[in-house]
Design a protein around this motif. Structure first.
Motif, PDB file in Angstrom:
ATOM      1  N   CYS A 195      57.714  37.204  41.482  1.00 17.28           N
ATOM      2  CA  CYS A 195      57.330  38.445  41.070  1.00 17.28           C
ATOM      3  C   CYS A 195      55.998  38.376  40.706  1.00 17.28           C
ATOM      4  CB  CYS A 195      58.252  38.672  39.726  1.00 17.28           C
ATOM      5  SG  CYS A 195      57.784  40.209  39.065  1.00 17.28           S
ATOM      6  N   MET A 196      55.254  37.440  40.106  1.00 12.25           N
ATOM      7  CA  MET A 196      53.851  37.489  39.697  1.00 12.25           C
ATOM      8  C   MET A 196      53.169  37.243  41.162  1.00 12.25           C
ATOM      9  SD  MET A 196      51.595  38.121  37.708  1.00 12.25           S
ATOM     10  CE  MET A 196      52.805  38.076  36.107  1.00 12.25           C
ATOM     11  N   LYS A 197      53.517  36.499  41.830  1.00 13.11           N
ATOM     12  CA  LYS A 197      52.846  36.558  43.307  1.00 13.11           C
ATOM     13  C   LYS A 197      53.002  37.800  43.792  1.00 13.11           C
ATOM     14  CE  LYS A 197      53.098  33.678  47.583  1.00 13.11           C
ATOM     15  NZ  LYS A 197      53.812  32.683  48.341  1.00 13.11           N
ATOM     16  N   THR A 198      54.125  38.474  43.992  1.00 14.69           N
ATOM     17  CA  THR A 198      54.446  39.982  44.523  1.00 14.69           C
ATOM     18  C   THR A 198      53.122  40.795  43.729  1.00 14.69           C
ATOM     19  OG1 THR A 198      56.353  39.500  45.171  1.00 14.69           O
ATOM     20  CG2 THR A 198      55.745  41.752  45.093  1.00 14.69           C
ATOM     21  N   LEU A 199      53.210  40.833  42.675  1.00 15.55           N
ATOM     22  CA  LEU A 199      52.368  41.807  41.934  1.00 15.55           C
ATOM     23  C   LEU A 199      51.000  41.541  42.062  1.00 15.55           C
ATOM     24  CD1 LEU A 199      53.944  41.718  38.365  1.00 15.55           C
ATOM     25  CD2 LEU A 199      53.812  43.504  39.993  1.00 15.55           C
ATOM     26  N   GLN A 200      50.393  40.310  42.239  1.00 14.28           N
ATOM     27  CA  GLN A 200      49.081  39.828  42.549  1.00 14.28           C
ATOM     28  C   GLN A 200      48.671  40.284  44.182  1.00 14.28           C
ATOM     29  OE1 GLN A 200      49.168  35.755  40.750  1.00 14.28           O
ATOM     30  NE2 GLN A 200      47.201  36.418  40.456  1.00 14.28           N
ATOM     31  N   ALA A 201      49.784  40.306  45.174  1.00 12.48           N
ATOM     32  CA  ALA A 201      49.506  40.604  46.604  1.00 12.48           C
ATOM     33  C   ALA A 201      49.296  42.319  46.744  1.00 12.48           C
ATOM     34  CB  ALA A 201      50.707  40.098  47.278  1.00 12.48           C
ATOM     35  N   TYR A 202      49.819  43.014  45.693  1.00 16.02           N
ATOM     36  CA  TYR A 202      49.841  44.403  45.709  1.00 16.02           C
ATOM     37  C   TYR A 202      48.491  44.995  45.615  1.00 16.02           C
ATOM     38  CZ  TYR A 202      51.385  49.329  44.970  1.00 16.02           C
ATOM     39  OH  TYR A 202      51.423  50.552  45.217  1.00 16.02           O
ATOM     40  N   THR A 203      48.138  45.937  46.157  1.00 12.96           N
ATOM     41  CA  THR A 203      46.430  46.580  46.307  1.00 12.96           C
ATOM     42  C   THR A 203      46.479  47.446  44.820  1.00 12.96           C
ATOM     43  OG1 THR A 203      47.150  48.244  47.717  1.00 12.96           O
ATOM     44  CG2 THR A 203      46.294  45.893  48.803  1.00 12.96           C
ATOM     45  N   TRP A 204      47.368  47.973  44.316  1.00 10.86           N
ATOM     46  CA  TRP A 204      47.017  48.659  43.022  1.00 10.86           C
ATOM     47  C   TRP A 204      46.186  49.849  43.284  1.00 10.86           C
ATOM     48  CZ3 TRP A 204      50.863  47.950  40.017  1.00 10.86           C
ATOM     49  CH2 TRP A 204      51.560  46.601  40.028  1.00 10.86           C
ATOM     50  N   PRO A 205      46.557  50.770  44.253  1.00 12.84           N
ATOM     51  CA  PRO A 205      45.807  52.020  44.141  1.00 12.84           C
ATOM     52  C   PRO A 205      45.796  52.725  43.198  1.00 12.84           C
ATOM     53  CG  PRO A 205      48.001  52.370  45.199  1.00 12.84           C
ATOM     54  CD  PRO A 205      47.793  50.739  45.064  1.00 12.84           C
ATOM     55  N   GLY A 206      46.773  53.010  42.011  1.00 13.70           N
ATOM     56  CA  GLY A 206      46.692  53.646  40.948  1.00 13.70           C
ATOM     57  C   GLY A 206      46.042  52.607  39.783  1.00 13.70           C
ATOM     58  N   ASN A 207      45.453  51.381  40.103  1.00 16.48           N
ATOM     59  CA  ASN A 207      44.902  50.691  39.259  1.00 16.48           C
ATOM     60  C   ASN A 207      45.411  49.968  37.983  1.00 16.48           C
ATOM     61  OD1 ASN A 207      42.326  49.145  38.595  1.00 16.48           O
ATOM     62  ND2 ASN A 207      41.011  50.941  39.143  1.00 16.48           N
ATOM     63  N   VAL A 208      44.950  49.779  36.959  1.00  9.78           N
ATOM     64  CA  VAL A 208      45.231  49.314  35.626  1.00  9.78           C
ATOM     65  C   VAL A 208      46.695  50.237  35.265  1.00  9.78           C
ATOM     66  CG1 VAL A 208      45.118  48.435  33.330  1.00  9.78           C
ATOM     67  CG2 VAL A 208      43.473  47.961  35.280  1.00  9.78           C
ATOM     68  N   ARG A 209      46.434  51.491  35.192  1.00 13.03           N
ATOM     69  CA  ARG A 209      47.409  52.427  34.762  1.00 13.03           C
ATOM     70  C   ARG A 209      48.912  52.082  35.543  1.00 13.03           C
ATOM     71  NH1 ARG A 209      43.509  56.955  34.236  1.00 13.03           N
ATOM     72  NH2 ARG A 209      42.788  56.891  32.049  1.00 13.03           N
ATOM     73  N   GLU A 210      48.677  52.107  36.906  1.00 13.58           N
ATOM     74  CA  GLU A 210      49.838  51.698  37.612  1.00 13.58           C
ATOM     75  C   GLU A 210      50.552  50.385  37.265  1.00 13.58           C
ATOM     76  OE1 GLU A 210      51.143  51.795  42.548  1.00 13.58           O
ATOM     77  OE2 GLU A 210      49.059  51.522  41.868  1.00 13.58           O
ATOM     78  N   LEU A 211      49.733  49.585  37.200  1.00 11.51           N
ATOM     79  CA  LEU A 211      50.404  48.163  36.688  1.00 11.51           C
ATOM     80  C   LEU A 211      50.977  48.490  35.265  1.00 11.51           C
ATOM     81  CD1 LEU A 211      50.780  45.219  36.719  1.00 11.51           C
ATOM     82  CD2 LEU A 211      48.496  44.989  35.872  1.00 11.51           C
TER      83      LEU A 211
END
Length: 116
Positions: free
Chosen positions: A63-79
């Motif tokens: 799960c953490m590897k997947t989260l780190q691979a994502y580009t987070w267009p919504g930045n920290v709020r999206e996370l």
């Protein structure tokens, strides 16, 4: 921003209040090492507010590897939103990939297919 003040689309007094102290912070996609720390912080905050979810302690390695691979267009709020959603849907002590939104897991499958 200064252009908006000139065009009278942004209040000049507010501009000068905000302009006094600038913090330049790269987007989350450029700071993937911060994802585990931030994700755990958001999970801890969620757990404090929702005592019945105290059983959740962290994230599986996948799960953490997947989260780190994502580009987070919504930045920290999206996370933060993703972590809260995953905590609600999680049924065990670790948040697993299966409770992540499809937008995040779909990119994981694409990157796995491309590396094979």
């Amino acid at each position: 921003m200064r252009t908006l003040v000139t065009e009278r689309a942004f209040r000049e007094d507010l501009y000068y209040r905000l302009d006094g102290f600038k913090i330049l912070l790269p987007a989350l996609r450029e700071r993937t090492d911060d994802v585990p720390i931030l994700a755990q912080h958001f999970l801890d905050q969620f757990r404090i507010g929702h005592q019945e979810k105290q059983i959740i302690v962290g994230f599986s390695a996948e799960c953490m590897k997947t989260l780190q691979a994502y580009t987070w267009p919504g930045n920290v709020r999206e996370l933060r939103n993703v972590v809260e959603r995953a905590a609600i849907l999680s049924g065990g002590p670790l948040i697993e990939v299966k409770v992540l939104p499809e937008a995040i897991t779909a990119r994981r499958h694409i990157s796995q297919a491309g590396s094979e």
